[in-house]
Scaffold this motif. Structure first.
Motif, PDB file in Angstrom:
ATOM      1  N   ASP A  84      67.660   2.989  28.624  1.00 59.06           N
ATOM      2  CA  ASP A  84      68.580   2.397  29.334  1.00 59.06           C
ATOM      3  C   ASP A  84      68.181   1.941  30.551  1.00 59.06           C
ATOM      4  OD1 ASP A  84      70.308   2.461  27.161  1.00 59.06           O
ATOM      5  OD2 ASP A  84      71.451   4.094  27.672  1.00 59.06           O
ATOM      6  N   TYR A  85      67.575   3.000  31.384  1.00 63.04           N
ATOM      7  CA  TYR A  85      67.247   2.837  32.893  1.00 63.04           C
ATOM      8  C   TYR A  85      66.024   1.664  32.943  1.00 63.04           C
ATOM      9  CZ  TYR A  85      64.912   3.848  37.113  1.00 63.04           C
ATOM     10  OH  TYR A  85      64.132   3.835  38.610  1.00 63.04           O
ATOM     11  N   GLY A  86      65.153   1.471  31.804  1.00 63.11           N
ATOM     12  CA  GLY A  86      64.116   0.473  31.688  1.00 63.11           C
ATOM     13  C   GLY A  86      62.870   0.867  31.743  1.00 63.11           C
ATOM     14  N   VAL A  87      62.381   2.248  31.688  1.00 64.26           N
ATOM     15  CA  VAL A  87      61.016   2.688  31.886  1.00 64.26           C
ATOM     16  C   VAL A  87      60.217   1.849  31.107  1.00 64.26           C
ATOM     17  CG1 VAL A  87      61.769   5.020  32.575  1.00 64.26           C
ATOM     18  CG2 VAL A  87      61.169   4.511  30.300  1.00 64.26           C
ATOM     19  N   PRO A  88      58.992   1.562  31.518  1.00 65.48           N
ATOM     20  CA  PRO A  88      58.058   0.560  30.617  1.00 65.48           C
ATOM     21  C   PRO A  88      57.177   1.421  29.794  1.00 65.48           C
ATOM     22  CG  PRO A  88      57.271   0.906  32.689  1.00 65.48           C
ATOM     23  CD  PRO A  88      58.274   1.521  32.932  1.00 65.48           C
ATOM     24  N   VAL A  89      56.932   2.514  30.074  1.00 69.58           N
ATOM     25  CA  VAL A  89      56.220   3.360  29.017  1.00 69.58           C
ATOM     26  C   VAL A  89      56.703   4.870  29.005  1.00 69.58           C
ATOM     27  CG1 VAL A  89      53.786   4.266  28.626  1.00 69.58           C
ATOM     28  CG2 VAL A  89      54.206   2.142  29.577  1.00 69.58           C
ATOM     29  N   LYS A 326      71.918  16.151  34.960  1.00 70.57           N
ATOM     30  CA  LYS A 326      71.937  14.758  35.371  1.00 70.57           C
ATOM     31  C   LYS A 326      71.102  13.789  34.697  1.00 70.57           C
ATOM     32  CE  LYS A 326      72.814  15.622  40.463  1.00 70.57           C
ATOM     33  NZ  LYS A 326      72.238  15.592  41.992  1.00 70.57           N
ATOM     34  N   SER A 327      71.369  12.561  34.682  1.00 69.22           N
ATOM     35  CA  SER A 327      70.650  11.553  33.935  1.00 69.22           C
ATOM     36  C   SER A 327      69.182  11.353  34.789  1.00 69.22           C
ATOM     37  CB  SER A 327      71.110  10.123  33.880  1.00 69.22           C
ATOM     38  OG  SER A 327      71.390   9.514  35.330  1.00 69.22           O
ATOM     39  N   PHE A 328      68.275  11.052  34.325  1.00 70.38           N
ATOM     40  CA  PHE A 328      67.032  10.567  34.879  1.00 70.38           C
ATOM     41  C   PHE A 328      67.249   9.689  35.981  1.00 70.38           C
ATOM     42  CE2 PHE A 328      63.216   8.053  35.588  1.00 70.38           C
ATOM     43  CZ  PHE A 328      62.327   9.043  36.072  1.00 70.38           C
ATOM     44  N   LYS A 329      67.828   8.452  35.942  1.00 67.81           N
ATOM     45  CA  LYS A 329      68.172   7.664  37.066  1.00 67.81           C
ATOM     46  C   LYS A 329      68.951   8.143  38.056  1.00 67.81           C
ATOM     47  CE  LYS A 329      70.414   3.235  37.778  1.00 67.81           C
ATOM     48  NZ  LYS A 329      71.342   2.189  37.143  1.00 67.81           N
ATOM     49  N   ILE A 331      68.552  11.378  38.972  1.00 71.72           N
ATOM     50  CA  ILE A 331      67.530  12.287  39.664  1.00 71.72           C
ATOM     51  C   ILE A 331      66.795  11.476  40.442  1.00 71.72           C
ATOM     52  CG2 ILE A 331      65.895  13.939  39.170  1.00 71.72           C
ATOM     53  CD1 ILE A 331      67.289  14.771  36.862  1.00 71.72           C
ATOM     54  N   TRP A 332      66.303  10.290  39.916  1.00 76.04           N
ATOM     55  CA  TRP A 332      65.106   9.438  40.283  1.00 76.04           C
ATOM     56  C   TRP A 332      65.543   8.703  41.522  1.00 76.04           C
ATOM     57  CZ3 TRP A 332      60.303  10.581  39.750  1.00 76.04           C
ATOM     58  CH2 TRP A 332      59.199   9.714  39.930  1.00 76.04           C
ATOM     59  N   HIS A 333      66.770   8.451  41.916  1.00 81.77           N
ATOM     60  CA  HIS A 333      67.177   7.836  42.931  1.00 81.77           C
ATOM     61  C   HIS A 333      68.226   8.568  44.083  1.00 81.77           C
ATOM     62  CE1 HIS A 333      65.496   3.920  41.841  1.00 81.77           C
ATOM     63  NE2 HIS A 333      65.918   4.162  40.518  1.00 81.77           N
ATOM     64  N   ASP A 334      68.259  10.036  43.806  1.00 76.91           N
ATOM     65  CA  ASP A 334      69.197  10.647  44.491  1.00 76.91           C
ATOM     66  C   ASP A 334      68.653  10.729  46.165  1.00 76.91           C
ATOM     67  OD1 ASP A 334      70.501  12.774  45.750  1.00 76.91           O
ATOM     68  OD2 ASP A 334      69.708  14.427  44.628  1.00 76.91           O
ATOM     69  N   PRO A 335      69.692  10.223  47.227  1.00 75.89           N
ATOM     70  CA  PRO A 335      69.138  10.036  48.295  1.00 75.89           C
ATOM     71  C   PRO A 335      69.092  11.329  49.129  1.00 75.89           C
ATOM     72  CG  PRO A 335      71.612   9.214  48.005  1.00 75.89           C
ATOM     73  CD  PRO A 335      70.766   9.577  46.553  1.00 75.89           C
ATOM     74  N   LYS A 336      69.670  12.514  48.614  1.00 81.53           N
ATOM     75  CA  LYS A 336      69.489  13.854  49.245  1.00 81.53           C
ATOM     76  C   LYS A 336      68.114  14.443  48.895  1.00 81.53           C
ATOM     77  CE  LYS A 336      74.528  14.166  48.839  1.00 81.53           C
ATOM     78  NZ  LYS A 336      75.692  15.122  48.328  1.00 81.53           N
ATOM     79  N   ASN A 337      67.495  14.086  48.235  1.00 82.80           N
ATOM     80  CA  ASN A 337      66.291  14.714  48.056  1.00 82.80           C
ATOM     81  C   ASN A 337      65.123  13.939  48.951  1.00 82.80           C
ATOM     82  OD1 ASN A 337      63.647  15.380  46.697  1.00 82.80           O
ATOM     83  ND2 ASN A 337      64.578  15.825  45.123  1.00 82.80           N
TER      84      ASN A 337
END
Length: 405
Positions: A84-89, A326-329, A331-337
């Motif tokens: 759903d997020y669109g990872v290519p591989v 949390k969803s991968f998306k 986690i991957w865009h967490d501005p607090k990290n």
């Protein structure tokens, strides 16, 4: 990932990217490293179980599945979330992924939902039935690990007969119609086998090989003795480049890549300049700029058997979050990290030689996991960089701080 055949032999030109645009969903697999959106390739260590006990295992695999591995429902939900997020591989790894009871179903799900599915295996369990099923499911590629020839491979894998089993798996995959390639981690035990590995590519008709630079992230105390010195690394890259060119000059268009040492890109550029191949060097520099160098936390992510997310498969001491929470998306865009956000724009954070190196923005500072492991500072220079102070200083001086090409 540095495409030696792409760069040093000119099998890819910057203009090739214009035909597709640079969105990962539109690019063929061999051009994914040049995508502009940098949706991450996912290395999913789907299980910690393995049928081998390799000396250099970064996952510290064990003989049985870990007790906290994702359930089938959690694994299915993860594939749905990633696609759903669109990872290519999605690269299914382990441990040994063929030990996972639901691997085939998850591969099929990934493919039907639009992702490329790739398998990384030691090959021992890849029989004809599994290979045919993987082909029918639409698996894009199977990478079979080889750590040298004969006894060298068996020593690293700690199992007699592992080399013969890997060769058999290559034949099995090819007969099933799967695209197959080799994955070889460069060590002291196999550095003298490089020429014979290229002969093996030709004799077996293997179209692709990835030479991985060793990353000391496993728990085995013998690892440091297997790591190449900087001089040995440089010599190995020289030989790989030489043999790759020989293949292409003989009409054998095999794909050769190196992985986990971004110094290889600038080094190939410098080699072309030394050879007087200015036009080719300029094209290489343009491609390196488009690639952007090391991609941990941006163009690659790793997910462990228990759902923990890491910046790459080697940096397991850094946990960005859990897909059970949390969803991968998210986690991957967490501005607090703060670390993750810094990795996505790392140039101002890198220290030492990296900050004065003219190749900073085409190398990206190398592998942060390796720097952190050896120095305790994630922003220190990668200790595996084999470019000399003179080389990066001369390049910087000639270009007055600007990138040539």
């Amino acid at each position: 990932m540095i495409g030696v055949s792409k760069l040093y032999c000119g099998t890819v030109e910057p203009s090739d990217l214009l035909r597709y645009g640079r969105e990962s969903k539109n690019l063929p697999s061999h051009l994914l490293q040049f995508s502009e959106d940098k949706k991450p390739v996912i290395v999913w260590n789907i299980t910690k179980a393995c049928n081998l006990k390799c000396v250099h295992c970064y996952a510290s695999a064990i003989s049985e599945p870990a007790p906290d591995e994702l359930t089938k429902n959690e694994a299915v939900s993860l594939v749905e979330s990633l696609t759903d997020y669109g990872v290519p591989v999605i690269l299914f790894s382990g441990g040994e992924p063929l030990l996972h009871p639901h691997l085939l179903e998850l591969v099929g799900l990934a493919v039907t939902r639009g992702a490329r599915a790739v398998l990384s295996t030691n090959g021992i369990l890849l029989d004809r039935e599994k290979a045919l099923k993987l082909k029918d499911l639409g698996l894009s590629y199977v990478g079979i690990s080889l750590d040298g020839l004969d006894e060298a491979h068996d020593r690293m894998r700690r199992q007699k007969g592992a080399f013969k089993a890997a060769l058999k798996a290559i034949v099995t995959a090819r007969e099933a119609g799967l695209k197959v390639g080799l994955r070889l981690t460069l060590t002291k035990s196999n550095k003298d086998d490089i020429e014979d590995i290229f002969k093996l590519l030709v004799s077996e008709g293997i179209p692709r090989i990835c030479f991985y630079h060793l990353v000391d992230q496993g728990n085995n105390p013998s690892l440091p003795s297997e790591a190449l010195s900087l001089a040995e690394t440089r010599a190995a890259v020289d030989l790989i480049a030489k043999k790759t060119r020989e293949l292409h000059e003989n009409g054998l268009a095999m794909e050769v890549l190196t992985v986990d040492n971004q110094s290889d890109g600038p080094y190939l550029y410098l080699k072309l300049l030394e050879e007087g191949r200015i036009k080719e060097a300029n094209a290489v520099m343009e491609l390196l700029k488009l690639n952007g160098g090391a991609s941990s936390g941006k163009g690659i992510a790793a997910i462990s058997w228990n759902g923990l997310v890491h910046p790459d498969q080697f940096w397991r001491s850094v946990v960005l979050g859990s897909i059970r929470e949390k969803s991968f998306k998210e986690i991957w865009h967490d501005p607090k990290n703060r670390l993750l956000m810094a990795l996505k724009n790392k140039y101002t954070h890198l220290k030492g030689r990296c900050q004065v190196c003219r190749f900073l923005k085409v190398c990206g500072g190398g592998l942060r996991a390796r720097a952190d492991h050896f120095t305790g500072d994630p922003w220190a220079p990668d200790p595996a960089c084999y470019l000399s102070d003179e080389e990066i200083g001369l390049a910087s001086g000639q270009a007055n701080g600007k990138m040539a090409g």
